[in-house]
Design an enzyme around this catalytic site. Sequence first.
Site, PDB file in Angstrom:
ATOM      1  N   ASP A   1      -2.338  26.542 -28.029  1.00  0.00           N
ATOM      2  CA  ASP A   1      -3.297  25.506 -27.620  1.00  0.00           C
ATOM      3  C   ASP A   1      -2.816  24.757 -26.381  1.00  0.00           C
ATOM      4  O   ASP A   1      -3.570  24.553 -25.419  1.00  0.00           O
ATOM      5  CB  ASP A   1      -3.514  24.495 -28.759  1.00  0.00           C
ATOM      6  CG  ASP A   1      -3.940  25.171 -30.051  1.00  0.00           C
ATOM      7  OD1 ASP A   1      -4.281  26.365 -30.011  1.00  0.00           O
ATOM      8  OD2 ASP A   1      -3.915  24.496 -31.100  1.00  0.00           O
TER       9      ASP A   1
ATOM     10  N   GLU B   1       3.862  17.994 -31.115  1.00  0.00           N
ATOM     11  CA  GLU B   1       3.088  18.346 -32.323  1.00  0.00           C
ATOM     12  C   GLU B   1       4.039  18.563 -33.513  1.00  0.00           C
ATOM     13  O   GLU B   1       3.780  18.108 -34.624  1.00  0.00           O
ATOM     14  CB  GLU B   1       2.286  19.610 -32.036  1.00  0.00           C
ATOM     15  CG  GLU B   1       1.233  19.955 -33.034  1.00  0.00           C
ATOM     16  CD  GLU B   1      -0.090  19.229 -32.783  1.00  0.00           C
ATOM     17  OE1 GLU B   1      -0.756  18.938 -33.785  1.00  0.00           O
ATOM     18  OE2 GLU B   1      -0.464  18.946 -31.629  1.00  0.00           O
TER      19      GLU B   1
ATOM     20  N   SER C   1      -6.218  17.567 -29.694  1.00  0.00           N
ATOM     21  CA  SER C   1      -4.871  16.983 -29.689  1.00  0.00           C
ATOM     22  C   SER C   1      -3.996  17.655 -28.631  1.00  0.00           C
ATOM     23  O   SER C   1      -3.243  16.972 -27.933  1.00  0.00           O
ATOM     24  CB  SER C   1      -4.225  17.010 -31.075  1.00  0.00           C
ATOM     25  OG  SER C   1      -4.058  18.314 -31.530  1.00  0.00           O
TER      26      SER C   1
ATOM     27  N   LEU D   1     -11.028  22.621 -31.466  1.00  0.00           N
ATOM     28  CA  LEU D   1     -11.011  23.079 -30.074  1.00  0.00           C
ATOM     29  C   LEU D   1      -9.882  22.385 -29.305  1.00  0.00           C
ATOM     30  O   LEU D   1      -9.939  22.210 -28.098  1.00  0.00           O
ATOM     31  CB  LEU D   1     -12.375  22.836 -29.408  1.00  0.00           C
ATOM     32  CG  LEU D   1     -13.558  23.557 -30.081  1.00  0.00           C
ATOM     33  CD1 LEU D   1     -14.885  23.161 -29.425  1.00  0.00           C
ATOM     34  CD2 LEU D   1     -13.391  25.080 -30.015  1.00  0.00           C
ATOM     35  N   SER D   2      -8.889  21.959 -30.062  1.00  0.00           N
ATOM     36  CA  SER D   2      -7.634  21.461 -29.476  1.00  0.00           C
ATOM     37  C   SER D   2      -7.753  20.149 -28.723  1.00  0.00           C
ATOM     38  O   SER D   2      -7.226  20.000 -27.617  1.00  0.00           O
ATOM     39  CB  SER D   2      -7.017  22.518 -28.556  1.00  0.00           C
ATOM     40  OG  SER D   2      -6.684  23.625 -29.303  1.00  0.00           O
TER      41      SER D   2
ATOM     42  N   ASP E   1       0.462  33.442 -32.745  1.00  0.00           N
ATOM     43  CA  ASP E   1       1.379  32.822 -31.754  1.00  0.00           C
ATOM     44  C   ASP E   1       2.745  32.489 -32.352  1.00  0.00           C
ATOM     45  O   ASP E   1       3.773  32.815 -31.784  1.00  0.00           O
ATOM     46  CB  ASP E   1       0.740  31.621 -31.023  1.00  0.00           C
ATOM     47  CG  ASP E   1       0.277  30.475 -31.906  1.00  0.00           C
ATOM     48  OD1 ASP E   1       0.309  30.594 -33.151  1.00  0.00           O
ATOM     49  OD2 ASP E   1      -0.130  29.432 -31.331  1.00  0.00           O
TER      50      ASP E   1
ATOM     51  N   HIS F   1      -3.494  33.113 -35.375  1.00  0.00           N
ATOM     52  CA  HIS F   1      -2.298  32.991 -36.216  1.00  0.00           C
ATOM     53  C   HIS F   1      -1.265  34.054 -35.853  1.00  0.00           C
ATOM     54  O   HIS F   1      -0.520  34.528 -36.712  1.00  0.00           O
ATOM     55  CB  HIS F   1      -2.665  33.021 -37.711  1.00  0.00           C
ATOM     56  CG  HIS F   1      -3.339  31.749 -38.150  1.00  0.00           C
ATOM     57  ND1 HIS F   1      -2.641  30.600 -38.426  1.00  0.00           N
ATOM     58  CD2 HIS F   1      -4.652  31.439 -38.303  1.00  0.00           C
ATOM     59  CE1 HIS F   1      -3.495  29.627 -38.761  1.00  0.00           C
ATOM     60  NE2 HIS F   1      -4.725  30.116 -38.687  1.00  0.00           N
TER      61      HIS F   1
HETATM   62  C1  GLA Z   1      -3.776  26.144 -34.357  1.00  0.00           C
HETATM   63  C2  GLA Z   1      -2.357  26.067 -33.772  1.00  0.00           C
HETATM   64  C3  GLA Z   1      -2.087  27.240 -32.826  1.00  0.00           C
HETATM   65  C4  GLA Z   1      -2.431  28.573 -33.493  1.00  0.00           C
HETATM   66  C5  GLA Z   1      -3.831  28.520 -34.130  1.00  0.00           C
HETATM   67  C6  GLA Z   1      -4.136  29.760 -34.917  1.00  0.00           C
HETATM   68  O1  GLA Z   1      -4.726  25.967 -33.342  1.00  0.00           O
HETATM   69  O2  GLA Z   1      -2.178  24.857 -33.073  1.00  0.00           O
HETATM   70  O3  GLA Z   1      -0.745  27.219 -32.406  1.00  0.00           O
HETATM   71  O4  GLA Z   1      -1.466  28.935 -34.432  1.00  0.00           O
HETATM   72  O5  GLA Z   1      -3.979  27.399 -34.984  1.00  0.00           O
HETATM   73  O6  GLA Z   1      -4.187  30.876 -34.100  1.00  0.00           O
END
Ligand code: GLA
Length: 391
Positions: free
Chosen positions: A177, A165, A128, A125-126, A36, A34
């Site tokens: 991400d 996004e 998307s 784990l991203s 970025d 949190h």
């Molecule tokens: C999600 C968001 C990122 C980042 C994290 C927390 O993954 O997509 O941009 O803010 O939460 O670090």
Amino acid sequence: MTTNELELAFEQAYGCKAEKMYFAPGRVNLIGEHTDYNGGCVFPCALSFGAWLLIAKNEDKELRFRSLNMPQTYEIPLDAIKPQPDRAWCNYALGCIDIIARRGGKLTSGYNLLYYGNVPAGAGLSSSAAMEVVTARAFTEEMNYVLHDDKAYRTELAKIGQACEHEYAGVMCGIMDQFASAQGKKDHAIYLNCDTLEFEHVPVKLEGIKVVITNTHSPHHLDSGAYNDRVRQCHTAVEQISKVHPIKFLAELTPDDWKEVEGSITDPIAKKRARHVVGEVARTAEAVEALKQGKIERFGELMTASHVSLRDDYEVTGPELDALAEAAWQVTGVLGSRMTGGGFGGCTVSLVRDEAIDQFKAFVGAEYEKKTGLKADFYVAEIGDGVMRLL
Ligand code: GLA
């Protein structure tokens, strides 16, 4: 799934051969959570699991979306590209195509698209971001919007994914991400300054230690509401601090500055959120330095401190992530453990000595089930490369 199996699946779905195939990875963040969207630093790595995309042109001026993971299919005419209702999964792809067009790319043909992902669903784990970046990679090529400098091109892919996004999923996320998915490098983490987008690949060669990801399989997910609330609370803190000490981002404050300015934040929630961000930015810088110097124990301690701050000040952990982290901290041979990604559900990331891995899985798994009634899953992370064309 092998690439051959994916090609076969494409032929079965569309009755023609795929012309091109791409892959983009998911990510795990080691520390810097949190931060970025607060102009701070992050330290993620790309994983070996992610999203595959196979494409072929069609004659029908239509984008056709299919996925081996999702039952819904979509057919969108080229002149009707806009966000689709009911949280349609194609939004993560459609948004990227729309944004490339708005940045100057030209979409002159219809396409058949087939996606496949092996990032565990809902694990934070991203998956998307992987889908966005793989789409951005493919369609920048198809739409003649490729930058010649590879580094700048990959950063542009990340920005396209982030814009998608924001506009097509309504999550006002930072760039971590998508950046990790675009710029990842095997066996390296990315030390990224999210304000300037300057970055460094730092080797993660841990002798006798593994990065273990543990999935809560929690029914709670990071929803856009809770995430966007945090973004807003940080803005409130910036506004209130700026009355006495003008800043653009919370990440500009050092822990010493914090002592001087914290009194200016009148909103108690905003104050807690800001305290996390200032501390986390300092922890991330220290952790990267510790890793470079081979001080892995210190790196682990900072990971654990990060979790505590995300739990107490940022309030994004929740009972499942806390149960996993707290159990992990009790195991000898665990150097550190914390939630990773946005929070609420999803995964923790832990540094575990090789000889302690079995004990870690047994103890953490049992404690977690006792506390939550849920079964955790464990993956030893393989740090992989960023987005690539396979065919
Ligand atoms: C999600 C968001 C990122 C980042 C994290 C927390 O993954 O997509 O941009 O803010 O939460 O670090």
